[in-house]
Motif scaffolding. Structure first.
Motif, PDB file in Angstrom:
ATOM      1  N   UNK A 273       2.184  53.262  23.993  1.00  0.00           N
ATOM      2  CA  UNK A 273       2.078  53.133  22.540  1.00  0.00           C
ATOM      3  C   UNK A 273       1.439  51.796  22.137  1.00  0.00           C
ATOM      4  N   UNK A 274       1.827  50.723  22.814  1.00  0.00           N
ATOM      5  CA  UNK A 274       1.277  49.398  22.495  1.00  0.00           C
ATOM      6  C   UNK A 274      -0.221  49.337  22.803  1.00  0.00           C
ATOM      7  N   UNK A 275      -0.626  49.994  23.879  1.00  0.00           N
ATOM      8  CA  UNK A 275      -2.038  49.980  24.281  1.00  0.00           C
ATOM      9  C   UNK A 275      -2.943  50.625  23.240  1.00  0.00           C
ATOM     10  N   UNK A 276      -2.361  51.466  22.409  1.00  0.00           N
ATOM     11  CA  UNK A 276      -3.152  52.178  21.417  1.00  0.00           C
ATOM     12  C   UNK A 276      -3.274  51.426  20.085  1.00  0.00           C
ATOM     13  N   UNK A 277      -2.577  50.301  19.969  1.00  0.00           N
ATOM     14  CA  UNK A 277      -2.634  49.529  18.725  1.00  0.00           C
ATOM     15  C   UNK A 277      -3.792  48.539  18.807  1.00  0.00           C
ATOM     16  N   UNK A 278      -4.707  48.627  17.868  1.00  0.00           N
ATOM     17  CA  UNK A 278      -5.858  47.733  17.856  1.00  0.00           C
ATOM     18  C   UNK A 278      -5.407  46.294  17.619  1.00  0.00           C
ATOM     19  N   UNK A 357      16.850  53.663  23.317  1.00  0.00           N
ATOM     20  CA  UNK A 357      16.393  55.051  23.308  1.00  0.00           C
ATOM     21  C   UNK A 357      14.907  55.145  22.952  1.00  0.00           C
ATOM     22  N   UNK A 358      14.327  56.306  23.227  1.00  0.00           N
ATOM     23  CA  UNK A 358      12.927  56.553  22.879  1.00  0.00           C
ATOM     24  C   UNK A 358      12.738  56.509  21.367  1.00  0.00           C
ATOM     25  N   UNK A 359      13.729  56.976  20.640  1.00  0.00           N
ATOM     26  CA  UNK A 359      13.661  56.966  19.177  1.00  0.00           C
ATOM     27  C   UNK A 359      13.593  55.540  18.649  1.00  0.00           C
ATOM     28  N   UNK A 360      14.374  54.654  19.243  1.00  0.00           N
ATOM     29  CA  UNK A 360      14.366  53.248  18.828  1.00  0.00           C
ATOM     30  C   UNK A 360      13.004  52.613  19.090  1.00  0.00           C
ATOM     31  N   UNK A 361      12.452  52.873  20.261  1.00  0.00           N
ATOM     32  CA  UNK A 361      11.140  52.326  20.611  1.00  0.00           C
ATOM     33  C   UNK A 361      10.070  52.892  19.688  1.00  0.00           C
ATOM     34  N   UNK A 362      10.166  54.182  19.369  1.00  0.00           N
ATOM     35  CA  UNK A 362       9.213  54.803  18.464  1.00  0.00           C
ATOM     36  C   UNK A 362       9.239  54.179  17.081  1.00  0.00           C
ATOM     37  N   UNK A 363      10.436  53.900  16.586  1.00  0.00           N
ATOM     38  CA  UNK A 363      10.579  53.240  15.281  1.00  0.00           C
ATOM     39  C   UNK A 363       9.998  51.832  15.329  1.00  0.00           C
ATOM     40  N   UNK A 364      10.254  51.125  16.419  1.00  0.00           N
ATOM     41  CA  UNK A 364       9.697  49.772  16.583  1.00  0.00           C
ATOM     42  C   UNK A 364       8.173  49.799  16.525  1.00  0.00           C
ATOM     43  N   UNK A 365       7.557  50.757  17.213  1.00  0.00           N
ATOM     44  CA  UNK A 365       6.098  50.860  17.232  1.00  0.00           C
ATOM     45  C   UNK A 365       5.552  51.092  15.819  1.00  0.00           C
ATOM     46  N   UNK A 366       6.186  51.992  15.077  1.00  0.00           N
ATOM     47  CA  UNK A 366       5.753  52.282  13.705  1.00  0.00           C
ATOM     48  C   UNK A 366       5.823  51.022  12.843  1.00  0.00           C
ATOM     49  N   UNK A 367       6.942  50.302  12.926  1.00  0.00           N
ATOM     50  CA  UNK A 367       7.139  49.110  12.099  1.00  0.00           C
ATOM     51  C   UNK A 367       6.242  47.959  12.542  1.00  0.00           C
ATOM     52  N   UNK A 368       5.955  47.890  13.834  1.00  0.00           N
ATOM     53  CA  UNK A 368       5.045  46.859  14.335  1.00  0.00           C
ATOM     54  C   UNK A 368       3.637  47.100  13.794  1.00  0.00           C
ATOM     55  N   UNK A 369       3.186  48.352  13.839  1.00  0.00           N
ATOM     56  CA  UNK A 369       1.869  48.694  13.297  1.00  0.00           C
ATOM     57  C   UNK A 369       1.776  48.315  11.821  1.00  0.00           C
ATOM     58  N   UNK A 370       2.824  48.637  11.071  1.00  0.00           N
ATOM     59  CA  UNK A 370       2.846  48.321   9.639  1.00  0.00           C
ATOM     60  C   UNK A 370       2.775  46.818   9.403  1.00  0.00           C
ATOM     61  N   UNK A 371       3.523  46.058  10.211  1.00  0.00           N
ATOM     62  CA  UNK A 371       3.545  44.598  10.068  1.00  0.00           C
ATOM     63  C   UNK A 371       2.177  43.996  10.363  1.00  0.00           C
ATOM     64  N   UNK A 372       1.550  44.452  11.444  1.00  0.00           N
ATOM     65  CA  UNK A 372       0.229  43.931  11.815  1.00  0.00           C
ATOM     66  C   UNK A 372      -0.794  44.257  10.730  1.00  0.00           C
ATOM     67  N   UNK A 373      -0.764  45.488  10.243  1.00  0.00           N
ATOM     68  CA  UNK A 373      -1.707  45.898   9.207  1.00  0.00           C
ATOM     69  C   UNK A 373      -1.519  45.078   7.920  1.00  0.00           C
ATOM     70  N   UNK A 374      -0.270  44.889   7.562  1.00  0.00           N
ATOM     71  CA  UNK A 374       0.052  44.120   6.349  1.00  0.00           C
ATOM     72  C   UNK A 374      -0.407  42.683   6.464  1.00  0.00           C
ATOM     73  N   UNK A 375      -0.207  42.083   7.621  1.00  0.00           N
ATOM     74  CA  UNK A 375      -0.601  40.685   7.841  1.00  0.00           C
ATOM     75  C   UNK A 375      -2.121  40.540   7.869  1.00  0.00           C
TER      76      UNK A 375
END
Length: 380
Positions: A273-278, A357-375
């Motif tokens: 998931x991290x590898x796919x984030x620009x 859990x996978x769900x926790x990691x998935x939520x982290x990825x979503x919120x990380x993407x949002x944070x990077x985009x916002x910044x």
């Protein structure tokens, strides 16, 4: 809450807390007291040592209870240095050790010791050949960590142990704090003379730990007093802490045996998931790292800003070692791997536990993407 900072500390297991409470309440006497209550406390302490030794497959006389990783590392490194300085003053370690090893070695340089700090490759691994070539007639200690606390790189401890066996006059110390419960490590007949473990990294309690010191090893004690713990760590024993440490050790070794694969699957998902984030660059190698630590950089964005944005949403990650996170912005570890400053000053660490859990990691990825985009939008 999504807690992904398990290399800094872990949430104590309920059974560990229960053990600590019961022992504190029932066996409160000093194990050195000669009355019956003291005798009962001493028996329990000895039983804890026996159990720890059985789990680690070593002798009970080789177990020393400590307050954790920093104390264990200092006892091992300074204890060897001060005891054997008449034979030599040369120490070998690496450039990416934990501050409790790195700074202990730096302090010994002020006392006239010479330290060789071995470099690492881009994956954070030392060269066994370089280590062997660095050994001199006056080398008294090799101290190499098992798993790096920031990038998760796993050192070739077994090979180093075989080299150490060829040089019986030197001691080999391993900081096993991050490897415990994740990457197995054989101690008996391995060439390892000293090995540090910490309770709060394996769902135990802060202020608890174990230093394995084999019978051949002689250490100069940093604490002098009542000669507890083979005279190496004088002071009234933390009996409840010792019992809690052994409980945590037993539980984490069981989980390592039964759940290691699930941790690897979770790590793979996180990495993919991290590898796919620009704009995200991974600093942890997929082939030479432990399954619970993944380090990545977002160049151009201060890591503490991302950490605080995620923290406001109940998601917790970190930058570097918690023992050095309030110091200089640059990661000494990421820099030592040869990455440029834009990577070493923007590094972030996710560290998993068997509870994530996978769900926790998935939520982290979503919120990380949002944070990077916002910044990025704010910066444009």
């Amino acid at each position: 809450m999504i807690y992904l900072d398990n290399s800094a500390t872990t949430k104590p297991h309920p059974d560990v807390l229960n053990s600590f409470h019961q022992v504190s309440e029932r066996f409160f006497a000093n194990p050195s007291s000669i009355h019956q209550l003291g005798g009962e406390a001493e028996k329990l302490l000895q039983k804890a040592k026996q159990q720890a030794a059985q789990i680690l497959l070593v002798d009970e006389d080789e177990i020393i209870f400590t307050s954790g990783g920093t104390e264990g590392n200092n006892i091992a490194i300074k204890g060897i240095a001060l005891e054997h300085q008449g034979r030599g003053k040369h120490i070998i370690t690496s450039q990416i050790e934990h501050p409790s090893v790195f700074e202990a070695c730096k302090s010994l340089e002020k006392l006239g010791f010479e330290v060789t700090y071995l470099p690492v490759n881009e994956n954070g691994i030392i060269s066994v050949t370089e280590l062997e070539n660095a050994i001199r007639h006056d080398t008294i200690l090799i101290s190499i960590m098992h798993v790096n606390n920031e990038i998760g790189s796993v050192q070739p401890i077994e090979e180093i142990g075989e080299i150490a066996k060829k040089h019986p006059k030197l001691s080999f110390h391993v900081d096993h704090v991050q490897g415990l419960g994740k990457i197995s490590l054989k101690l008996a007949n391995s060439g390892i003379d000293l090995c540090t473990m910490s309770g709060h990294k394996v769902h135990g309690l802060k202020g608890t730990g174990i230093l394995y010191s084999n019978k051949r090893t002689k250490l100069f004690p940093l604490f002098h007093g009542g000669e507890q713990e083979r005279s190496i760590r004088s002071g009234t024993e933390n009996l409840a802490g010792a019992v809690a440490m052994v409980k945590a050790l037993r539980l984490i070794k069981d989980r390592e045996k039964n759940e290691r694969n699930s941790l690897e699957v979770l790590n793979h998902y996180l990495r993919t998931e991290l590898e796919q984030i620009q704009g995200v660059y991974l600093n942890t190698s997929p082939d030479t790292a432990a399954p619970h630590i993944l380090n990545f950089s977002v160049p151009g964005i201060k890591p503490e800003v991302i950490i605080h944005m995620l923290g406001e949403q109940g998601i917790y990650i970190s930058t570097k070692s918690a023992c050095s996170s309030k110091q200089l912005d640059e990661s000494r570890i990421v820099s030592a791997c040869g990455f440029k400053q834009e990577r070493s000053t923007s590094a972030l660490r996710v560290s998993l536990s068997y509870d994530n859990t996978k769900e926790e990691v998935g939520t982290f990825i979503i919120k990380l993407k949002e944070a990077i985009q916002q910044l990025k939008e704010v910066m444009e």
